[in-house]
Design a protein around this motif. Structure first.
Motif, PDB file in Angstrom:
ATOM      1  N   GLU A 224     -19.736  -1.923 -14.311  1.00  0.00           N
ATOM      2  CA  GLU A 224     -19.562  -1.471 -15.830  1.00  0.00           C
ATOM      3  C   GLU A 224     -18.647  -2.084 -16.813  1.00  0.00           C
ATOM      4  O   GLU A 224     -18.690  -2.006 -17.819  1.00  0.00           O
ATOM      5  CB  GLU A 224     -18.959   0.101 -15.716  1.00  0.00           C
ATOM      6  CG  GLU A 224     -19.928   0.978 -14.869  1.00  0.00           C
ATOM      7  CD  GLU A 224     -19.241   2.339 -14.857  1.00  0.00           C
ATOM      8  OE1 GLU A 224     -18.298   2.837 -15.737  1.00  0.00           O
ATOM      9  OE2 GLU A 224     -19.848   3.540 -14.257  1.00  0.00           O
ATOM     10  N   GLY A 225     -18.229  -3.433 -16.208  1.00  0.00           N
ATOM     11  CA  GLY A 225     -17.333  -3.996 -17.026  1.00  0.00           C
ATOM     12  C   GLY A 225     -16.068  -3.791 -17.395  1.00  0.00           C
ATOM     13  O   GLY A 225     -15.410  -4.134 -18.577  1.00  0.00           O
ATOM     14  N   VAL A 226     -15.533  -2.651 -16.829  1.00  0.00           N
ATOM     15  CA  VAL A 226     -14.204  -2.205 -16.715  1.00  0.00           C
ATOM     16  C   VAL A 226     -13.337  -3.179 -16.255  1.00  0.00           C
ATOM     17  O   VAL A 226     -11.937  -3.382 -16.674  1.00  0.00           O
ATOM     18  CB  VAL A 226     -14.050  -0.610 -16.187  1.00  0.00           C
ATOM     19  CG1 VAL A 226     -12.726  -0.327 -16.304  1.00  0.00           C
ATOM     20  CG2 VAL A 226     -15.157   0.169 -16.936  1.00  0.00           C
ATOM     21  N   LEU A 227     -13.580  -3.900 -15.132  1.00  0.00           N
ATOM     22  CA  LEU A 227     -12.495  -4.605 -14.545  1.00  0.00           C
ATOM     23  C   LEU A 227     -13.444  -6.001 -14.392  1.00  0.00           C
ATOM     24  O   LEU A 227     -14.470  -6.220 -14.428  1.00  0.00           O
ATOM     25  CB  LEU A 227     -12.696  -4.300 -12.984  1.00  0.00           C
ATOM     26  CG  LEU A 227     -11.848  -2.932 -12.941  1.00  0.00           C
ATOM     27  CD1 LEU A 227     -11.752  -2.617 -11.349  1.00  0.00           C
ATOM     28  CD2 LEU A 227     -10.427  -3.121 -13.408  1.00  0.00           C
ATOM     29  N   ARG A 228     -12.452  -7.178 -14.298  1.00  0.00           N
ATOM     30  CA  ARG A 228     -12.965  -8.386 -14.229  1.00  0.00           C
ATOM     31  C   ARG A 228     -13.729  -8.462 -13.006  1.00  0.00           C
ATOM     32  O   ARG A 228     -13.505  -8.223 -11.957  1.00  0.00           O
ATOM     33  CB  ARG A 228     -11.866  -9.508 -14.156  1.00  0.00           C
ATOM     34  CG  ARG A 228     -10.940  -9.628 -15.517  1.00  0.00           C
ATOM     35  CD  ARG A 228      -9.644 -10.118 -15.474  1.00  0.00           C
ATOM     36  NE  ARG A 228      -9.543 -11.499 -14.633  1.00  0.00           N
ATOM     37  CZ  ARG A 228      -8.705 -12.073 -14.276  1.00  0.00           C
ATOM     38  NH1 ARG A 228      -7.465 -11.512 -14.645  1.00  0.00           N
ATOM     39  NH2 ARG A 228      -8.778 -13.336 -13.683  1.00  0.00           N
TER      40      ARG A 228
ATOM     41  N   LEU B  31      -5.417  -2.249 -16.352  1.00  0.00           N
ATOM     42  CA  LEU B  31      -6.601  -2.451 -17.249  1.00  0.00           C
ATOM     43  C   LEU B  31      -6.210  -3.588 -18.308  1.00  0.00           C
ATOM     44  O   LEU B  31      -7.157  -4.267 -18.706  1.00  0.00           O
ATOM     45  CB  LEU B  31      -7.432  -1.354 -17.731  1.00  0.00           C
ATOM     46  CG  LEU B  31      -8.237  -0.550 -16.544  1.00  0.00           C
ATOM     47  CD1 LEU B  31      -8.895   0.579 -17.305  1.00  0.00           C
ATOM     48  CD2 LEU B  31      -9.109  -1.399 -15.729  1.00  0.00           C
ATOM     49  N   ASP B  32      -5.022  -3.459 -18.983  1.00  0.00           N
ATOM     50  CA  ASP B  32      -4.814  -4.332 -20.021  1.00  0.00           C
ATOM     51  C   ASP B  32      -4.789  -5.665 -19.452  1.00  0.00           C
ATOM     52  O   ASP B  32      -5.030  -6.648 -20.164  1.00  0.00           O
ATOM     53  CB  ASP B  32      -3.200  -3.985 -20.499  1.00  0.00           C
ATOM     54  CG  ASP B  32      -3.224  -2.821 -21.453  1.00  0.00           C
ATOM     55  OD1 ASP B  32      -4.402  -2.490 -21.638  1.00  0.00           O
ATOM     56  OD2 ASP B  32      -2.239  -2.286 -21.588  1.00  0.00           O
ATOM     57  N   GLY B  33      -4.554  -5.880 -18.140  1.00  0.00           N
ATOM     58  CA  GLY B  33      -4.546  -7.391 -17.493  1.00  0.00           C
ATOM     59  C   GLY B  33      -5.726  -7.540 -16.645  1.00  0.00           C
ATOM     60  O   GLY B  33      -6.115  -8.621 -16.506  1.00  0.00           O
ATOM     61  N   LEU B  34      -6.580  -6.549 -16.247  1.00  0.00           N
ATOM     62  CA  LEU B  34      -7.404  -6.786 -15.331  1.00  0.00           C
ATOM     63  C   LEU B  34      -9.013  -6.758 -16.071  1.00  0.00           C
ATOM     64  O   LEU B  34      -9.700  -7.031 -15.369  1.00  0.00           O
ATOM     65  CB  LEU B  34      -7.541  -5.791 -14.318  1.00  0.00           C
ATOM     66  CG  LEU B  34      -6.448  -5.965 -13.209  1.00  0.00           C
ATOM     67  CD1 LEU B  34      -6.342  -4.784 -11.949  1.00  0.00           C
ATOM     68  CD2 LEU B  34      -6.401  -7.422 -12.662  1.00  0.00           C
ATOM     69  N   ALA B  35      -8.929  -6.227 -17.133  1.00  0.00           N
ATOM     70  CA  ALA B  35     -10.069  -5.906 -18.084  1.00  0.00           C
ATOM     71  C   ALA B  35     -10.737  -7.357 -18.176  1.00  0.00           C
ATOM     72  O   ALA B  35      -9.999  -8.249 -18.794  1.00  0.00           O
ATOM     73  CB  ALA B  35     -10.001  -4.996 -19.122  1.00  0.00           C
ATOM     74  N   PRO B  36     -12.044  -7.469 -18.524  1.00  0.00           N
ATOM     75  CA  PRO B  36     -12.519  -8.890 -19.055  1.00  0.00           C
ATOM     76  C   PRO B  36     -12.025  -9.121 -20.204  1.00  0.00           C
ATOM     77  O   PRO B  36     -11.820  -8.220 -21.136  1.00  0.00           O
ATOM     78  CB  PRO B  36     -13.943  -8.745 -19.096  1.00  0.00           C
ATOM     79  CG  PRO B  36     -14.465  -7.281 -18.144  1.00  0.00           C
ATOM     80  CD  PRO B  36     -12.999  -6.498 -18.187  1.00  0.00           C
ATOM     81  N   GLY B  37     -11.831 -10.478 -20.840  1.00  0.00           N
ATOM     82  CA  GLY B  37     -11.491 -10.830 -21.898  1.00  0.00           C
ATOM     83  C   GLY B  37     -12.641 -10.452 -22.913  1.00  0.00           C
ATOM     84  O   GLY B  37     -13.612 -10.778 -22.672  1.00  0.00           O
ATOM     85  N   LEU B  38     -12.033 -10.230 -24.126  1.00  0.00           N
ATOM     86  CA  LEU B  38     -13.155 -10.012 -25.308  1.00  0.00           C
ATOM     87  C   LEU B  38     -13.473 -11.546 -25.870  1.00  0.00           C
ATOM     88  O   LEU B  38     -12.770 -12.369 -26.087  1.00  0.00           O
ATOM     89  CB  LEU B  38     -12.422  -9.446 -26.414  1.00  0.00           C
ATOM     90  CG  LEU B  38     -11.850  -8.068 -26.246  1.00  0.00           C
ATOM     91  CD1 LEU B  38     -11.071  -7.344 -27.242  1.00  0.00           C
ATOM     92  CD2 LEU B  38     -13.065  -7.144 -25.570  1.00  0.00           C
TER      93      LEU B  38
END
Length: 210
Positions: free
Chosen positions: A157-161, A203-210
């Protein structure tokens, strides 16, 4: 460990198949209650016997053996019955389901602290290899597999890298709450927002970069 299973009915410690006649809910409840009462009275898991449990429950040993192949299988079900059920998917997204999973671990940690029987059971289980193995196969492994399936969905879902190992992601997500609930006995688990705070911080650190 010795079990009370007759030789003709012996089965591997982690066997979970139940046999014989249809279950009697009243009989099963009596058996579960008997084990809990015996433990509440100070009995250790290693001291419990099928004969003693049957006597306390007011049933015959055959009634127990029709449902469980050995003592280990019965005790795993007793402990599992005392635990909090895993949450179902919310259907609203992976982030919400990750929060629910972490909150489940938080509530489970609180239950282990507040319920003496659960605390005693987990404290003794590590010294009983056959029971520990049965519990791992029947409870821990399926729970971890469910958590990793949720992590994979969060990646999809693009929530995690997507560039990190799934097992590593699972450890990064589950590690903090396991540390607080298992290794840090006086940590604050009362905060109902703790799970959301943990997930959003990660999630601030594991979410995909924008």
């Amino acid at each position: 460990m010795k079990t009370d299973t007759p030789a003709a009915e012996a089965a591997p410690p982690c066997a979970a198949v139940r046999r014989g006649r249809p279950r009697s809910e009243a009989a099963e409840l009596a058996i579960f209650t008997a084990v809990e009462d015996l433990m509440a009275g100070g009995a250790n898991l290693s001291d419990l016997t099928i004969e003693g449990i049957a006597t306390a429950a007011g049933v015959g040993k055959a009634t127990i053996y029709r449902r469980w192949p050995n003592k280990e299988a019965l005790l795993v079900d007793v402990v599992g019955r005392l635990e909090i059920a895993m949450p179902e998917s919310s259907g609203t997204g992976a982030r919400e389901d990750l929060v629910a999973m972490i909150d489940y671990m938080r509530r489970r940690g609180l239950a282990k602290r507040s319920r003496w029987i659960l605390k005693a059971a987990f404290g003794q289980m590590h010294s009983l290899p056959e029971l520990h193995k049965a519990y791992y196969e029947r409870v821990v492994r399926p729970r971890r597999e469910a958590a990793l399936a949720l992590v994979r969905r969060a990646v999809d879902e693009g929530v995690l890298r997507a560039d990190l190992d799934i097992d590593l992601l699972g450890d990064l997500l589950m590690g903090p709450i396991l540390y607080r609930s298992i290794l840090w006995d006086d940590s604050d688990l009362e905060d109902p927002e703790l799970a959301a705070k943990m997930i959003d911080a990660l999630l601030d650190g594991l979410a995909p970069g924008l």
